[in-house]
Design a protein around this motif. Structure first.
Motif, PDB file in Angstrom:
ATOM      1  N   MET A   1     -29.514  16.233  15.381  1.00 29.21           N
ATOM      2  CA  MET A   1     -28.193  15.866  14.921  1.00 29.21           C
ATOM      3  C   MET A   1     -27.336  15.624  16.156  1.00 29.21           C
ATOM      4  O   MET A   1     -27.477  16.283  17.172  1.00 29.21           O
ATOM      5  CB  MET A   1     -27.643  17.013  14.074  1.00 29.21           C
ATOM      6  N   CYS A   3     -23.345  15.004  17.829  1.00 32.18           N
ATOM      7  CA  CYS A   3     -21.929  15.295  17.638  1.00 32.18           C
ATOM      8  C   CYS A   3     -21.185  14.006  17.305  1.00 32.18           C
ATOM      9  O   CYS A   3     -21.337  13.003  18.000  1.00 32.18           O
ATOM     10  CB  CYS A   3     -21.351  15.926  18.915  1.00 32.18           C
ATOM     11  N   GLU A   9     -26.484  15.549  21.629  1.00 28.24           N
ATOM     12  CA  GLU A   9     -27.328  16.168  20.612  1.00 28.24           C
ATOM     13  C   GLU A   9     -26.990  17.652  20.482  1.00 28.24           C
ATOM     14  O   GLU A   9     -26.857  18.363  21.481  1.00 28.24           O
ATOM     15  CB  GLU A   9     -28.799  16.019  20.980  1.00 28.24           C
ATOM     16  N   ASP A  11     -27.644  21.338  17.857  1.00 30.31           N
ATOM     17  CA  ASP A  11     -28.525  21.972  16.887  1.00 30.31           C
ATOM     18  C   ASP A  11     -28.038  21.651  15.472  1.00 30.31           C
ATOM     19  O   ASP A  11     -26.834  21.629  15.213  1.00 30.31           O
ATOM     20  CB  ASP A  11     -28.535  23.478  17.128  1.00 30.31           C
ATOM     21  N   SER A  12     -28.948  21.421  14.552  1.00 32.38           N
ATOM     22  CA  SER A  12     -28.562  21.034  13.191  1.00 32.38           C
ATOM     23  C   SER A  12     -27.836  22.151  12.446  1.00 32.38           C
ATOM     24  O   SER A  12     -27.090  21.892  11.508  1.00 32.38           O
ATOM     25  CB  SER A  12     -29.780  20.591  12.393  1.00 32.38           C
ATOM     26  N   SER A  13     -28.023  23.407  12.872  1.00 31.85           N
ATOM     27  CA  SER A  13     -27.343  24.512  12.208  1.00 31.85           C
ATOM     28  C   SER A  13     -25.988  24.832  12.836  1.00 31.85           C
ATOM     29  O   SER A  13     -25.261  25.673  12.332  1.00 31.85           O
ATOM     30  CB  SER A  13     -28.218  25.766  12.222  1.00 31.85           C
ATOM     31  N   CYS A  17     -19.838  21.603  18.337  1.00 36.94           N
ATOM     32  CA  CYS A  17     -20.565  21.048  19.465  1.00 36.94           C
ATOM     33  C   CYS A  17     -20.397  21.974  20.665  1.00 36.94           C
ATOM     34  O   CYS A  17     -19.283  22.365  21.010  1.00 36.94           O
ATOM     35  CB  CYS A  17     -20.021  19.655  19.793  1.00 36.94           C
ATOM     36  N   ARG A  25     -20.094  19.348  11.983  1.00 36.05           N
ATOM     37  CA  ARG A  25     -20.578  19.171  10.612  1.00 36.05           C
ATOM     38  C   ARG A  25     -20.417  17.719  10.189  1.00 36.05           C
ATOM     39  O   ARG A  25     -19.339  17.139  10.299  1.00 36.05           O
ATOM     40  CB  ARG A  25     -19.806  20.067   9.648  1.00 36.05           C
ATOM     41  N   VAL A  26     -21.473  17.154   9.697  1.00 36.70           N
ATOM     42  CA  VAL A  26     -21.444  15.776   9.228  1.00 36.70           C
ATOM     43  C   VAL A  26     -20.717  15.723   7.894  1.00 36.70           C
ATOM     44  O   VAL A  26     -20.916  16.558   7.026  1.00 36.70           O
ATOM     45  CB  VAL A  26     -22.880  15.230   9.061  1.00 36.70           C
TER      46      VAL A  26
END
Length: 104
Positions: A1, A3, A9, A11-13, A17, A25-26
């Motif tokens: 994922m 920012c 890049e 971490d997805s969790s 950033c 969060r997307v």
């Protein structure tokens, strides 16, 4: 994922950033007004409401509130109580699957 703010890049969790501190969060969209959410809350949801509205970390808001309450001899506690009275409570959220029974 990646920012959405700096493009690095993450971490997805991760919620924030680690490079620029932006909300990672997307699909994050701030609410139009500050409300006291029903979850997550400990006492009245004032800290949660501010954290969600501004996209801040909830634990940080709670710690800052506690520290400022101690440093200002309780003035922040009066502001907190005022916000508890003034800020509206959010509506109940009903999931899309609520009320639907499953049959085998």
């Amino acid at each position: 994922m990646f920012c959405p703010h700096c493009g690095k890049e993450v971490d997805s969790s991760a919620r924030f950033c680690s490079y620029c501190g932006a909300n990672a969060r997307v699909g994050y969209t701030p609410q139009a007004r500050i409300v006291r959410p029903r979850s997550p809350r400990l006492i009245a949801g004032v800290c949660s409401g501010f954290a969600i509205y501004f996209g801040w970390d909830l634990a940080l808001v709670r710690v800052l509130t506690l520290v400022l309450t101690v440093l200002t001899s309780g003035i922040v506690l009066l502001v907190y109580l005022g916000a508890w009275i003034i800020l509206p409570e959010s509506q109940y959220a009903i999931s899309s699957g609520a009320g639907r029974g499953t049959t085998a």
